[in-house]
Design an enzyme around this catalytic site. Structure first.
Site, PDB file in Angstrom:
ATOM      1  CB  CYS A  99      56.405  46.320  61.741  1.00 50.49           C
ATOM      2  SG  CYS A  99      55.244  44.971  61.604  1.00 50.49           S
ATOM      3  CE  LYS A 100      57.148  47.301  53.018  1.00 50.30           C
ATOM      4  NZ  LYS A 100      58.363  47.245  52.211  1.00 50.30           N
TER       5      LYS A 100
END
Length: 140
Positions: A99-100
């Site tokens: 994810c980020k």
């Protein structure tokens, strides 16, 4: 100023005790969740190179196109439940969820584990850490 802290502690022992209890619980939770099935960027690279691990990027398409790990598949977290069948053919391979910042990948990793993906991992620190370590990204 330190006198005011001591005075506050003496006047509000239950509040201070509750704060300390919550703080300790939070630290224990973060420590346990960070180490559970989490890989560093170097561990992820080794798993990709040695065992042909599948990289599952759960960021939105816009972020994915801005830069992602080479060979990564993009299934946004909001669509993961409906698109889980796309991963069935790679169920035996290790899957690294990205994810980020490494905060939302744990939930996706847990969904995969619950769906029978025994070797589902999350990338500690997410793409921010990957890029921070100077590792390559692909832009499409």
């Amino acid at each position: 100023m330190i006198d005011q802290v001591f005075e506050f502690v003496q006047n509000h022992p239950l509040l201070v005790g509750a704060f300390l209890l919550v703080l300790i619980a939070w630290i224990v939770y973060e420590t346990r969740s960070a180490s559970t099935n989490a890989l560093t960027a170097s561990q992820a690279t080794q798993l990709i190179n040695r065992e042909d691990a599948v990289v599952l990027d759960i960021r939105e398409s816009k972020d994915f196109k801005a830069g992602h790990i080479a060979g990564a598949r993009n299934i946004p977290q909001s669509n993961l439940d409906s698109r889980m069948n796309e991963l069935e053919k790679v169920k035996a391979q290790p899957i690294i969820v990205v994810c980020k910042h490494g905060q939302s990948s744990g939930a996706a990793q847990a969904k995969l584990a619950k769906a029978g993906f025994e070797r589902a991992y999350k990338l500690r620190g997410g793409m921010a850490q990957w890029q921070g370590d100077g590792l390559p990204v692909v832009k499409k």
